[in-house]
Structures are given as C-alpha cells and as structure tokens.
Scaffold this motif. Structure first.
Motif, mmCIF file in Angstrom:
data_model
loop_
_atom_site.group_PDB
_atom_site.id
_atom_site.type_symbol
_atom_site.label_atom_id
_atom_site.label_comp_id
_atom_site.label_asym_id
_atom_site.label_seq_id
_atom_site.Cartn_x
_atom_site.Cartn_y
_atom_site.Cartn_z
ATOM 1 N N ASP A 1 -92.010 -25.460 -47.326
ATOM 2 C CA ASP A 1 -92.746 -27.252 -46.976
ATOM 3 C C ASP A 1 -92.446 -27.308 -45.715
ATOM 4 O O ASP A 1 -93.092 -28.690 -44.873
ATOM 5 N N ILE A 2 -91.913 -26.945 -44.624
ATOM 6 C CA ILE A 2 -91.004 -27.309 -43.343
ATOM 7 C C ILE A 2 -92.333 -27.377 -42.513
ATOM 8 O O ILE A 2 -92.803 -28.251 -41.920
ATOM 9 N N ALA A 3 -93.014 -26.709 -42.722
ATOM 10 C CA ALA A 3 -94.639 -26.112 -41.841
ATOM 11 C C ALA A 3 -95.643 -27.144 -42.586
ATOM 12 O O ALA A 3 -96.756 -27.528 -42.037
ATOM 13 N N SER A 4 -95.539 -28.204 -42.916
ATOM 14 C CA SER A 4 -96.653 -29.125 -44.009
ATOM 15 C C SER A 4 -96.709 -30.460 -43.285
ATOM 16 O O SER A 4 -97.738 -30.848 -43.723
ATOM 17 N N TYR A 5 -95.537 -30.846 -42.811
ATOM 18 C CA TYR A 5 -95.887 -32.058 -41.936
ATOM 19 C C TYR A 5 -96.103 -32.106 -40.206
ATOM 20 O O TYR A 5 -95.788 -33.237 -40.356
ATOM 21 N N GLY A 6 -96.798 -31.467 -40.497
ATOM 22 C CA GLY A 6 -97.294 -31.357 -39.037
ATOM 23 C C GLY A 6 -95.975 -30.871 -37.593
ATOM 24 O O GLY A 6 -95.384 -30.564 -38.408
ATOM 25 N N PRO A 7 -96.120 -30.943 -36.632
ATOM 26 C CA PRO A 7 -95.781 -30.613 -35.769
ATOM 27 C C PRO A 7 -93.994 -31.223 -35.749
ATOM 28 O O PRO A 7 -94.147 -31.632 -36.160
ATOM 29 N N THR B 1 -82.205 -28.903 -33.744
ATOM 30 C CA THR B 1 -82.403 -29.371 -35.275
ATOM 31 C C THR B 1 -83.565 -29.411 -35.408
ATOM 32 O O THR B 1 -84.303 -30.713 -33.809
ATOM 33 N N LEU B 2 -84.605 -30.161 -36.002
ATOM 34 C CA LEU B 2 -86.065 -30.304 -36.330
ATOM 35 C C LEU B 2 -86.281 -31.406 -36.987
ATOM 36 O O LEU B 2 -85.746 -31.592 -37.749
ATOM 37 N N TYR B 3 -87.208 -32.405 -36.697
ATOM 38 C CA TYR B 3 -87.499 -34.177 -36.560
ATOM 39 C C TYR B 3 -89.044 -33.414 -36.663
ATOM 40 O O TYR B 3 -90.164 -33.440 -36.435
ATOM 41 N N VAL B 4 -89.611 -34.616 -38.383
ATOM 42 C CA VAL B 4 -90.294 -35.620 -38.262
ATOM 43 C C VAL B 4 -90.544 -36.255 -38.589
ATOM 44 O O VAL B 4 -89.755 -37.148 -38.948
ATOM 45 N N PRO B 5 -91.669 -37.702 -38.291
ATOM 46 C CA PRO B 5 -91.619 -38.542 -37.918
ATOM 47 C C PRO B 5 -91.703 -38.989 -40.302
ATOM 48 O O PRO B 5 -92.169 -38.218 -41.044
ATOM 49 N N ARG B 6 -91.052 -40.276 -39.985
ATOM 50 C CA ARG B 6 -90.137 -40.546 -41.666
ATOM 51 C C ARG B 6 -91.668 -40.847 -42.385
ATOM 52 O O ARG B 6 -91.718 -40.565 -43.603
ATOM 53 N N SER B 7 -92.957 -41.054 -41.754
ATOM 54 C CA SER B 7 -93.917 -41.640 -42.046
ATOM 55 C C SER B 7 -94.994 -40.364 -43.250
ATOM 56 O O SER B 7 -95.511 -40.141 -43.867
#
Length: 201
Positions: free
Chosen positions: A51-57, A99-105
């Motif tokens: 799933d880590i790849a499913s939220y965009g960059p 560490t890898l982050y995605v927007p909360r949205s």
C-alpha cells in the motif's frame, strides 16, 4: 496507524510536540540497498506493505526529495522496491535510514479504535484517578507491541503499553488520554523519585 492491542503503524516521526493538524504521516523507512540494480528495502508502516505505493509519491522528512515507489517483491518483512531516479547500489545505499512521508489527506480515515501515531503525540495523559502524567512524547514499537513514551520530558518519561486495558480512553478532540496502570507500571519512576529524595542536600 495504531490500533490498541494489535500491531500499530505508522510510527510518529520523532517529533516531540503535537501540531494543530498533522500535515504528513510517516509510512515507511528505507532500510538499505537490495542487490546491485538500485533496488531498496523498505520497512513499511502501512497495513499491507504494498500500500505504500498507492498514496502517490512519497517525500523525505524535510519534504525536499520525492520518490515514486514501484514495488518488486517482499523480502521477509520488508518490501523490495525501485525508486524512480535511483539506478545503482550506491545511490540506493545512500538513502539508508531515510523516512518516507505522504500527505495526511492521501490516507484513509482511521477506523474506530485505530489512530495514526502522529495524532497521539502531544496528547495529555492522566491516570483514571486524575494523576497528571505529562504528554505523549513519542510512540515506539520495539517489536513486542506499541509503547507510548509519556512524561514531562524524555528524561523523566515512562513507557506505557498501548492496549485497551491500559489505555481505555483516547479523546483526540479533547487532546487527552487516560491510563489505567497495572501494578508495577510506575515502579521505575517511583524508585527514581525515591532516590532523588534520599540524596543528601
């Protein structure tokens, strides 16, 4: 995402103070290089590692570098993946520890009883009897379950297991949680307090 009594993910990003609204959530950490073709091993904090790849960059902690993830396969508990622009082992190894982050949205809302770790950091903690313990300084998982680091400062903090029995109430709107401490939970803290009192003046 944190669910009391079960495996908890993703972890807080090492922050020691809460922000009014968490803009980004940590979803993984690059554990190192895999092979010689630029693949990396990622410790994923998502329920399904893919799933880590499913939220965009994803971006690094500073929000400067962005990576598009292409999952390749699993290697035990870690995801082997390609990152766009990373073509050899040296480049992959240079990312170790990032560490890898995605927007909360980009993330789904937690289900009932689940919490993003970033949402727990900064909550005020008290026992069910009203004893004030300080704030949640960080959330940790050393492999045996999720622990809340609670106190006025890291030096005086205690580690509290994040289970329904021990943490029966989490109220994000009120910015607080309650702890029903089992016998011995505060033993180390109480011993430290006693030692301080016994020191010669």
């Amino acid at each position: 995402m944190a669910e009391r009594d079960d495996t908890v993910r993703p972890p807080a990003s090492g922050q020691r103070a809460a922000t009014p609204a968490v803009a980004r959530v940590c979803v993984g950490r690059i554990a190192g290089a895999q092979g010689v073709r630029g693949e990396v091993r990622i410790a994923c904090y998502t329920g399904d590692p893919y799933d880590i790849a499913s939220y965009g960059p994803v971006s690094d902690e500073q929000g400067i570098r962005q990576f598009k993830i292409r999952p390749v396969r699993m290697a035990k508990t870690q995801l082997v993946a390609r990152l766009e622009g990373v073509e050899d082992r040296n480049a992959a190894e240079a990312l170790r520890g990032v560490t890898l982050y995605v927007p909360r949205s980009a993330l789904p809302e937690p289900e009932e009883g689940e919490f993003y770790w970033e949402d727990l950091v900064g909550l005020q903690a008290a026992t069910i009897d009203g004893e004030q313990l300080g704030a949640v300084l960080s959330v940790q998982d050393f492999g045996a379950g999720t622990m809340l680091e609670i106190g006025e400062s890291p030096r005086s903090a205690i580690l509290v297991p994040f289970t329904r029995d021990i943490v029966p109430l989490v109220d994000l709107d009120a910015g607080r949680l309650e702890i029903d401490p089992p016998a011995g939970l505060f033993a180390a803290r109480d011993e430290d307090d006693l030692s301080e009192e016994e020191k010669p003046q």
